[in-house]
Every structure is written in structure tokens, then in C-alpha cells.
Design a protein around this motif. Structure first.
Motif, PDB file in Angstrom:
ATOM      1  N   ARG A   1      47.820 -24.335 -53.567  1.00 50.89           N
ATOM      2  CA  ARG A   1      47.615 -24.591 -54.991  1.00 50.89           C
ATOM      3  C   ARG A   1      47.945 -23.333 -55.794  1.00 50.89           C
ATOM      4  NH1 ARG A   1      44.439 -29.336 -54.209  1.00 50.89           N
ATOM      5  NH2 ARG A   1      42.946 -29.058 -52.487  1.00 50.89           N
ATOM      6  N   LYS A   2      47.921 -23.460 -57.104  1.00 52.38           N
ATOM      7  CA  LYS A   2      48.218 -22.315 -57.969  1.00 52.38           C
ATOM      8  C   LYS A   2      47.227 -21.184 -57.779  1.00 52.38           C
ATOM      9  CE  LYS A   2      48.791 -20.997 -62.836  1.00 52.38           C
ATOM     10  NZ  LYS A   2      48.723 -21.451 -64.234  1.00 52.38           N
ATOM     11  N   ASP A   3      45.946 -21.534 -57.540  1.00 52.34           N
ATOM     12  CA  ASP A   3      44.928 -20.500 -57.362  1.00 52.34           C
ATOM     13  C   ASP A   3      44.927 -19.912 -55.964  1.00 52.34           C
ATOM     14  OD1 ASP A   3      43.946 -22.580 -55.869  1.00 52.34           O
ATOM     15  OD2 ASP A   3      42.107 -22.859 -57.036  1.00 52.34           O
ATOM     16  N   GLY A   4      45.879 -20.299 -55.110  1.00 53.44           N
ATOM     17  CA  GLY A   4      45.987 -19.731 -53.769  1.00 53.44           C
ATOM     18  C   GLY A   4      45.303 -20.548 -52.692  1.00 53.44           C
ATOM     19  N   GLU A   5      44.556 -21.589 -53.069  1.00 52.29           N
ATOM     20  CA  GLU A   5      43.830 -22.377 -52.072  1.00 52.29           C
ATOM     21  C   GLU A   5      44.813 -23.264 -51.302  1.00 52.29           C
ATOM     22  OE1 GLU A   5      40.399 -25.889 -51.853  1.00 52.29           O
ATOM     23  OE2 GLU A   5      41.073 -25.057 -53.779  1.00 52.29           O
ATOM     24  N   LEU A   6      44.642 -23.320 -49.987  1.00 49.16           N
ATOM     25  CA  LEU A   6      45.480 -24.168 -49.146  1.00 49.16           C
ATOM     26  C   LEU A   6      44.934 -25.600 -49.173  1.00 49.16           C
ATOM     27  CD1 LEU A   6      46.047 -21.879 -46.033  1.00 49.16           C
ATOM     28  CD2 LEU A   6      47.525 -22.171 -48.021  1.00 49.16           C
ATOM     29  N   TYR A   7      45.843 -26.572 -49.085  1.00 54.39           N
ATOM     30  CA  TYR A   7      45.426 -27.963 -48.990  1.00 54.39           C
ATOM     31  C   TYR A   7      46.440 -28.708 -48.124  1.00 54.39           C
ATOM     32  CZ  TYR A   7      49.072 -29.143 -52.396  1.00 54.39           C
ATOM     33  OH  TYR A   7      50.269 -29.305 -53.027  1.00 54.39           O
ATOM     34  N   THR A   8      45.997 -29.792 -47.525  1.00 51.21           N
ATOM     35  CA  THR A   8      46.846 -30.605 -46.652  1.00 51.21           C
ATOM     36  C   THR A   8      47.202 -31.891 -47.392  1.00 51.21           C
ATOM     37  OG1 THR A   8      45.668 -29.729 -44.741  1.00 51.21           O
ATOM     38  CG2 THR A   8      47.026 -31.674 -44.393  1.00 51.21           C
TER      39      THR A   8
END
Length: 1018
Positions: free
Chosen positions: A547-554
Motif C-alpha cells: 500500500r501507499k503507507d508501506g503496509e503489505l497486503y495479499t
């Protein structure tokens, strides 16, 4: 008017004289001006050089100011400062070679600590720079001084550390060595015979080039002319011209700052200017004489006749007639020159008229076109522009968005291979309207330039894509949708895309889909994806993005390709769903069952599952390392389980760094960890074990506590040591116990001898019980002498096991076993009773000797202990507690059990003296030294061994002695074996000494004989 042949020479000579005399005067004036300009240029170069050097010195001072400012804000310096400076100061010293010392000073001027040890208290409240720093609460520059902590000439800098209430907590002071400053000046590129000095606000010399130590600190006026406001050229004592100037090193404080003074040689510049003027004047005079002679010689042949012919020709041309040179008696040279000039003028006029017409035609054509036109070079600089898109900019990075600018620069770099290219991009105009542009890039042949034609194709795009976008983009869809061009550059997104990724629509437009890349997939993954898209036009699968804030997502991603009428990829439509929560829940359930919650390492279940899989595959080689943290229980007992958990977490993090060498790292309970590796070679397993020990060696900072941890490692491998997980773990556990028996902080391989060693341990334990029952122990006494006169005033009682078959058994072999099996209590009572009997004998013989006995920590921590009865036993034997010194270890002082502390306090209250054995090898807590009312500290033999050859060991011994004396403690140095060691410790102020240099441990009778002999000699 007709000019006669007689009057022409006369007028010519007169004209020549009239022209030459003023010309000569002009030349002379120009030479004088050039002479002055040469001197000015030389002076200007000297000033530039001086300003450059001054800027270098200003930068050094600015760096010092920046370093101190950063230190003043550092968290380590916002707390109370003890006698030992924070480690950040020593690190800061390495940043500048001229920093000789850094210290912390209280608001009253008392030096709290310095990184260079100083035994004398120092107060700098009289230093003006310190007063200025505390008064202004800002960075302050000192003056020349003789630093009292270094005993050297320095210039000091100071900056206060301000607390949250804007009060001065303390002040950071930096001392810069003037010798190193002068050496730094010597490294500058200066002209030969140059001289540079730096002075402080009191006009004292603090640095000098060339370096002369005697000049440091002396008034500047002894070596320098009176203070100069501007650069001046003066004569020195050798009547040589030199340029003198001075510059301040702090522009903001010119009256109180440091000044740099320059004296640069100027004699060569003066000589060069004089030489050039003289040479030019001589050459000019010679040239005038040569011209006069040449004019006289060629007057008749070249000038007189052609001049008359030229007059006639000019008159004809003036009338608009064509001069008839062939009918006139004129010089051929004049005729050719005139004809060529006439032809050249006519040709140039025709060319200018044609060029003006073409230019007007081109301007009209460009004005009629709706496009914007740019001519640029390969660096992106605009050489020519036309149209609204240029905005009168000098470079394309000003008028294009950053991502478009990068794409254009990439195409400009490939002009030779791709002379023509085209790209499209979207751009948000000043009226906040998104427009789409087409940019065509054409190479200009034989030039490193290109023509850029930019056309607004927004309306065309709207017409082409209105139906397609209306069918594809659903603002209310819960699934994320992205529309890109064939190359993956984003053209549109739906609201769900922004909700999931955090990128707003306007932020994503024109960007590549790689802005979502997480870095979790390698290049091969994306290559296969694009290969399938190009071949099949479709791809579907699970992918991890960011994501833009650096959080990973699947996400579950589906990509389809839209083709144009030529069956070429035109658009790509990506639809994806965020499945992070579902994946996280599944993973959480699985991890809770297979991984340790504290360290996030595999647990025992996962370890057994992994070993089972590995052992079932006969082609896989398996080796395991079982490590147990040494003395982890002490940390839990003293610091608490919170610190213990933090420590286990840090150990797990460090072991995780070894993941490439291991197939699995697990925590199987408590402080035990297991590393599984796919090798059974001894060399590889040894290398891995050493790597584990190296990972654990650095200290671990937990909150305000610094912990040191080590581990004992047992190594086993299949199938020789076991063909199942249980057998392998058991073998590794036995090997780990063997490593602990060998002093911990090491490793051992499982072998058949370990069973024999276990049997030997049982035999030793059996013999130890027999020895206690049959009193096979004896006390040996090693004298402790005064350092000043080597008189015997104390002795340490050391237990020895006199085995009937094996002889004397070292305490190192049976003491740990006795402590482990609680047999140490019986030994402790034997030591105390034997020491009492010896003291009674010594008292009867008139010897006043204090005996030291070692007391095990187990005797203090056990539930039932006889330590409380010692005072009554002494009273019964007519002895006093003051005749005994109880030697304890640093670990006992850190024991947080109330029982231990109560017993230790009770003994000291009864009059027993306390000695801290092996000081400096453990915690060395100064707070506990005072709290437990310690009387002596014993410097460990490891520090004494190296004092004759190691300055560091000597400095450590001196520091410990000075610290102990400051706390009112006496110091006993152990392991003194040479006269040199004795002398060095005596000079350091050590109180007592013990070691083979004075006497070895000896039986009671030998010790009494030694005392009797010593008494007779006295």
C-alpha cells in the motif's frame, strides 16, 4: 582636389607621426593599466585562495558546531551523567581527527566526565567560552588555553544541553588540539613561502603554517603587521613584496570569533608585471621603426600610384558607375580586393533576403499548427520552442511531469538506435483539468538533437474510450479495478482501488503498476506474468503488493488484455480483491500451533515434524545444534521475567540471522533452542556453532540494563547419533551438558565418550561424598602482603582435596559439582572451622593475620544455611568477626533474593569484612558496592597479567584502584608474579598484593613457619 605626387609623401610622413605619437601614448597608458591589472589579478587570486582556505576552516568549525548540536539533542546526554561518559562521545571523537577530548561539565563548571581519563577534579567556570555558552545557551568558541585535562594547548568549544524546561542540564565541551590544527594547515595546497596563522578573539596565535610550536599562544602582533581591514601589499623584513589579509572564521560574530591570517608571496607577480610591460614596450617601438622603414621602401611601389587609382575608382562607384580598373594605372591588389568586396557584399545581401523569407515562412507555418514544438539536445535543454506547452522554459523537466520527463530522457538517450518514437501521457493542467498529450520524438540527423511535437489529444481520447471506460469502470464495485496501457502505465482506477492501496486516483494516473510492487516477488515471477499476458492475454493468481503507507497486503489478481483492430495489445484491465485478512487468520491459526508466541520461532511440535520429514528422506543429511543459554536463570531471578523474555526475543532475532545456514530454527522451551541444518560434516557444524557463539557475543541492551549472554551447544547428527527426532535431541542434550561442563560458552559433539564421562561424573560425586565423610580436605594458605613494605598482613584460605589415589584434586573439578549437589554446605563448614582453628593457633603465637575465606553463592541462596551460626561459633572460640574476610563474587551481589541480601547484610553487621572477588569480570555494580558495605575489591589475575605489556590493562587497573579509593575501599591485586607487576601496582596506589611473587599457597604448618621466620626478621 587633385593630390600631387610631391605632397603625398610629405603628408604621409606627417600623418604617420601624428598617428604614432598618440598611439605610443595610448600604448603606454594601456601598458600601465595592464601592469596594474596583472597585480590586481594576482592579488585577486591570492584573496580567492585565502577565502577558499578560510571556507575550509569555517566548514571544520561548522562541522564541530553541528556535531555538538546533535550530541546536545542525543537521548544519552539528556540524563544524569556519571563518572563514565556515554559511549556516544567516544564515537563522536572518531568523526574528527582534531578532537583531542570531549567531556560533560555541570552548570557550575565541574567536569563530570571526559573520554580521556583525568584523576584530578577540574572546574572550568573561569573559562570565558564556558561562560558565554551558559549565558547565551548557544554554541561558543574558546580562546587559546592550556587544557587541564590533556595538559596540552587547545581551543575549546562548548554547547549547553537544554532540558524540557529550557534550563541547562549540563554542557558538552570539545577540546581541539592546536598541534593537529597546525598540521591540518600544512596539508593545504599553498604557494611556496606562504604563511598562514589562525588567532583567537584575544589575537593570540592558535595555529600556524609552517608549524612552529613555540609560536602557539603568543600575541599575533609579534609576527604580523597591525590589524588590517583589507588585503594590502607590504614589504617584509627581506624587502620582498607580500600580500597580507585576514578573514573571520565566523561571519556572524566577527568581533569575538577566530580569525585566519594570510601572508602570501607577491614579489614574483610584481616582477612578472614589470617584465611584461618592458617587453611589450620594446617590441612596440621596434615595430614602429620597422613600419616606418617599410613604409618608406614601399611608398612609391604600393601606395602612391594605387592611391590615386583608388580615388578615381571610389569616385566612379559613388556615382553608381562600374569602375573601369583595366583602363586605370592602379595596383592589381587594390583592384582584386575591390572586386571581391563588391561580389561578397552582393552575395551576402541576396542570402540575407532569402533567409529572411524562409524564416517568415517557417514562423507562419508553426503559428498555423495547433501543436507545440520543441528542439532539445540529449540533456533535455530546450534550444528552441513554439506553442503554449513550452511556457518559455529552459529545460523539459520544468514543463513535463517527473515520470514523463524520465521517459523522454530515456528515449533521447536512444536516438541513434530509435530515431523516431512516440508516447502518450496525462497531465493535470493549471485549470485542474486532466488532459492527455501525444509526444512525437524525431531525431535531427547529424546532430545530437531532437524535435519534440506535443499535441493535445484529450478530445480524441475521450471519444475513443468513452464507451469502453463506461463499461469497465464501476464506481460502486467492491473489487479494485485498474485500466492501463499495453505497457502497464495506469490510465484509470476505481474508488475501491484507492480504498485498498491508499493511492488517490490522481496520484496513480500515468504511473506504472510497479508503484504497488512489494519486492516480495523476484524478477522471474514478473517475467512469467508478462510472458503469459503477451502470449495468452490473460493472467490470474495470488500476489503480494504494498500500500501507499508501506503496509503489505495479499490480493487475488486477474488481468485481461483488450486488443485493437490490428490485434495488438491496446489496454489491460486488472481486477483484484484484498484477501489479506483471510490469509492472516489462516496463518495465525497455523502459527499458533507450530510456532513459539514469544520468539516466533518454530516450537517443539514443528521441530519434530520437520525432523521427521528430513529423516525420512535418506538423501538429506541432518545435523542439529541444541543450545542452552548460560546462567539464564540468574537473569530471570535478578532482573525479572520481563527482562528474561526480552532477552529470549533478542537471542531469537540473532539466531534468525543464521537462517541461510539452517533449514529450521526453533525454541523448544525455556532457554533452549535447536538449529537444524542439512549437513552432518563436522567442519560445517563446527563453523555453524562458532557462528552462533559469535552472534550471541555482543552485549544486549534491554531498557537501561546491558546484559551479556553466552550459550552451551550440543551437536548431534544422523544417522550415527540417532535415526529419530527423540534420539537426536537426546544425544544433542548430552553433548550440550558436556559443553557446560567445559566452562560454557562453547560447543561439544556427541560421542561415545560422553556416556563414559557421565559415569565418571557419578564416580566423582561418589568420591566427593566419601571425602566429606572421611575429611579428605585440607586448607592451604596464600599470604597477602602490604604493597609498601611486603609485610604479611592477610592470607587467603584455599580448599584442597587430598584424594588417597588421585592426589590433589583441583577445586575447579569438584567445586561446581559440590555446588550443584548442595555438598558445598559441608565444605563451607569445613573451611570455616579449619580457618578458625588456624586463627586460634596464630593468636597464640602472636601473629595478627586476617584470613579470607571463599563463600559460595549456594550457601547464601539455600533455604537452610549455617552462615547465621558463624557469629556464635566465633564467640565460643574467642575469635572476632573482624579477623575474617568473606570473599564473594559479583553475581552474588546482583542476586535479588531477599534471603541472600539479608544473610549478606547480617554478616557485615556482625563485623565480617567483605571482599569482592574477581572484580571487573562480571557486573561490577558500584551501587551494590556501597549498598553491601564492601571493604575490599580483588583485581582479577587476568588484568594483572598484562599490565607490564599492555597500556590498556594498566589503565584498567589504575582506574579500578582510583575508583575503589574514591569509594573508601581497599584494593587487593591477585596473581602478581613479577617484580615489574609489583612495582607498577605499587605506583598505581594498590593496597595489598597476592601471588607467586610473594608466596605460593601452602599447608598450615608451612604457613606458620613462614610467619615465624618473617617475625624473626622483623
Amino acid at each position: 582636389m587633385i593630390i600631387s605626387n610631391l605632397s603625398i609623401p610629405y603628408r604621409f610622413y606627417r600623418l604617420l607621426i601624428v598617428i604614432c605619437v598618440p598611439g605610443l601614448l595610448v600604448i603606454l597608458a594601456q601598458l600601465l593599466e595592464e601592469h596594474s591589472e596583472i597585480l590586481q589579478q594576482s592579488e585577486f587570486k591570492a584573496i580567492l585562495l585565502a577565502e577558499h582556505i578560510a571556507a575550509v576552516q569555517q566548514n571544520d568549525i561548522s562541522e564541530t558546531k553541528a556535531l555538538l548540536s546533535q550530541l546536545a539533542r542525543h537521548p544519552e546526554l539528556n540524563t544524569t551523567i556519571s563518572e563514565q561518559c556515554p559511549s556516544i562521545l567516544r564515537y563522536a571523537q572518531t568523526l574528527s581527527s582534531r578532537i583531542a577530548n570531549i567531556g560533560i561539565v555541570s552548570p557550575e563548571g565541574n567536569v563530570l566526565c571526559t573520554i580521556v581519563s583525568n584523576v584530578k577534579p577540574i572546574n572550568i567556570s573561569d573559562r570565558k567560552y564556558f561562560q558565554d555558552a551558559n549565558k547565551t545557551k548557544r554554541f561558543a568558541v574558546g580562546q587559546f588555553q592550556h587544557d587541564r585535562s590533556l595538559n596540552k594547548a587547545t581551543v575549546n568549544f562548548a554547547i549547553p544541553v537544554i532540558d524540557e524546561n529550557n534550563n541547562i542540564r549540563h554542557t558538552i565541551v570539545v577540546a581541539q588540539s592546536l598541534t593537529k590544527w597546525s598540521h591540518a594547515l600544512a596539508k593545504l595546497s599553498l604557494p611556496v613561502d606562504s604563511e598562514v596563522m589562525i588567532s583567537d578573539a584575544q589575537h593570540n596565535v592558535i595555529a600556524h603554517y609552517p608549524f612552529q610550536p613555540a609560536q602557539l599562544g603568543r600575541p599575533l602582533k609579534e609576527f604580523w603587521p597591525s590589524t588590517l581591514d583589507t588585503a594590502q601589499v607590504l614589504k617584509d623584513s627581506n624587502d620582498q613584496s607580500r600580500i597580507y589579509l585576514q578573514l573571520p572564521l565566523e561571519q556572524s560574530k566577527p568581533l569575538t570569533s577566530l580569525y585566519i591570517h594570510f601572508s602570501l608571496p607577491f614579489e614574483d607577480a610584481v616582477n612578472r608585471a614589470n617584465s611584461k610591460v618592458a617587453t611589450t614596450l620594446i617590441l612596440f617601438i621596434l615595430a614602429i621603426l620597422l613600419i616606418i622603414w617599410q613604409a618608406k621602401w614601399q611608398l612609391n611601389r604600393v601606395l602612391l600610384q594605387p592611391f590615386k587609382a583608388l580615388q578615381d575608382a571610389i569616385a566612379q562607384v559613388t556615382k553608381g558607375e562600374i569602375a573601369q580598373w583595366e583602363n586605370k594605372q592602379s595596383s592589381p591588389e587594390f583592384y582584386v580586393i575591390t572586386q571581391q568586396f563588391e561580389h561578397m557584399a552582393h552575395t551576402r545581401l541576396n542570402a540575407e533576403q532569402a533567409l529572411t523569407h524562409k524564416h517568415a515562412e517557417l514562423i507562419a507555418l508553426l503559428t498555423a499548427l495547433p501543436d507545440s514544438y520543441l528542439r532539445v539536445n540529449k540533456d533535455g535543454e530546450i534550444l528552441m520552442s513554439h506553442g503554449p506547452f513550452s511556457k518559455s522554459a529552459s529545460s523539459i523537466d520544468v514543463i513535463f511531469p517527473e515520470h514523463v520527463f524520465k521517459r523522454i530522457m530515456a528515449q533521447l538517450a536512444l536516438l541513434e538506435e530509435q530515431p523516431y518514437s512516440q508516447l502518450e501521457f496525462s497531465h493535470l493542467d493549471t485549470d485542474n483539468i486532466q488532459r492527455i498529450y501525444e509526444c512525437r520524438i524525431n531525431h535531427i540527423s547529424e546532430h545530437q538533437q531532437a524535435i519534440l511535437v506535443i499535441r493535445d489529444i484529450s478530445q480524441r481520447k475521450e471519444h475513443e474510450e468513452a464507451i469502453s471506460l463506461a463499461a469497465l469502470v464501476y464506481n460502486n464495485s467492491s473489487e479494485c479495478m485498474v485500466i492501463t496501457d499495453a505497457n502497464g502505465f495506469i490510465l484509470d482506477t476505481n474508488p475501491a482501488f484507492s480504498q485498498v492501496t491508499g493511492f488517490k486516483r490522481e496520484e496513480a494516473l500515468g504511473k506504472a503498476t510497479s508503484i504497488l510492487s512489494s519486492g516480495k516477488h523476484d524478477k522471474h515471477f514478473y517475467t512469467q506474468m508478462w510472458q503469459q499476458l503477451c502470449e495468452q492475454g490473460y493472467w490470474q493468481g495470488e500476489i503480494i503488493n504494498r500500500r501507499k503507507d508501506g503496509e503489505l497486503y495479499t490480493e487475488w489478481l486477474t488481468i485481461n488484455t483488450v486488443y485493437n483492430q490490428y490485434n495488438e495489445a491496446y489496454r489491460r484491465v486488472a481486477i483484484f480483491t484484498d484477501i489479506t485478512d483471510r490469509k492472516r487468520k489462516d496463518e495465525l491459526i497455523w502459527r499458533q500451533a507450530h510456532f513459539d508466541q514469544l520468539t516466533e520461532l518454530a516450537n517443539r511440535r514443528e521441530l519434530k515434524r520437520h525432523l521427521k520429514i528430513q529423516l525420512e528422506n535418506t538423501a538429506v543429511k541432518v545435523g542439529i545444534l541444541l543450545l542452552d543459554l548460560d546462567h539464564f536463570k540468574d537473569i530471570n531471578d535478578t532482573l525479572g521475567h520481563y527482562f528474561g523474555d526480552k532477552l529470549l526475543t533478542e537471542v531469537a532475532n540473532r539466531l534468525t540471522a543464521l537462517t541461510p545456514s539452517c533449514s529450521l530454527i526453533s525454541r523448544i522451551g525455556g532457554d533452549e533452542f535447536v538449529l537444524v541444518t542439512n549437513t552432518n560434516h563436522t567442519t560445517a557444524l563446527t563453523k555453524l556453532a562458532n557462528a552462533v557463539l559469535a552472534q550471541l557475543k555482543p552485549s544486549i541492551q534491554i531498557d537501561n540494563e546491558q546484559c551479556h549472554i553466552s550459550a552451551s551447544i550440543g551437536i548431534a547428527h544422523a544417522p550415527s547419533d540417532g535415526d529419530s527426532s527423540e534420539l537426536l535431541l537426546k544425544a544433542a542434550d548430552q553433548a550440550m551438558y558436556e559443553a557446560k561442563q567445559h566452562g560454557r560458552n562453547g560447543f561439544a559433539f556427541f560421542n561415545a565418550q560422553m556416556r563414559e564421562q557421565a559415569e565418571h561424573r557419578m564416580t566423582l560425586l561418589k568420591d566427593l561424598r566419601v571425602a566429606l565423610a572421611q575429611q579428605q580436605f585440607a586448607l592451604y594458605y596464600q599470604p597477602i602482603v602490604k604493597m609498601t613494605d611486603q609485610s604479611i598482613v592477610k592470607a587467603e584460605a584455599l580448599i584442597r582435596w587430598l584424594h588417597p589415589d588421585k592426589g590433589i584434586v583441583s577445586p575447579a573439578l569438584f567445586i561446581p559439582l559440590a555446588e550443584e549437589t548442595q555438598l558445598i554446605h559441608g565444605m563451607g563448614e569445613f573451611i570455616f572451622n579449619s580457618a578458625c582453628e588456624t586463627l586460634c593457633t596464630l593468636n597464640q603465637l602472636g601473629h595478627q593475620v586476617q584470613l579470607s575465606i571463599n563463600v559460595s553463592p549456594v550457601q547464601f541462596t539455600a533455604k537452610h544455611s549455617t552462615l547465621n551460626n558463624w557469629h556464635q561459633q566465633l564467640n565460643a572460640k574467642g575469635l572476632t568477626a573482624e579477623q575474617f574476610v568473606i570473599e564473594i563474587t559479583e553475581g552474588l551481589m546482583m542476586n535479588a533474593l531477599p534471603r541472600t541480601q539479608q544473610r549478606l547484610a547480617a554478616l557485615t553487621k556482625q563485623g565480617f569484612a567483605l571482599a569482592l572477588d574477581d572484580f571487573g569480570t562480571g557486573y561490577s555494580s558500584l551501587a551494590y558496592l556501597k549498598q553491601m558495605d564492601t571493604d575490599f575489591i580483588k583485581i582479577d589475575k587476568r588484568f594483572v597479567d598484562g599490565i607490564a605489556n599492555s597500556a590498556d590493562d594498566l589503565a584498567l587497573c589504575e582506574a579500578m584502584i582510583m575508583m575503589a579509593h574514591q569509594l573508601g575501599l581497599k584494593v587487593i591485586a591477585e596473581g602478581i608474579e613479577t617484580a615489574t607487576q609489583h612495582q607498577l601496582l605499587l605506583q598505581a596506589g594498590c593496597d595489598f598484593g597476592q601471588g607467586f611473587y610473594y608466596a605460593k599457597p601452602m599447608p598450615k604448618d608451612s604457613f606458620i613457619k613462614l610467619l615465624n621466620k618473617y617475625l624473626k626478621e622483623r
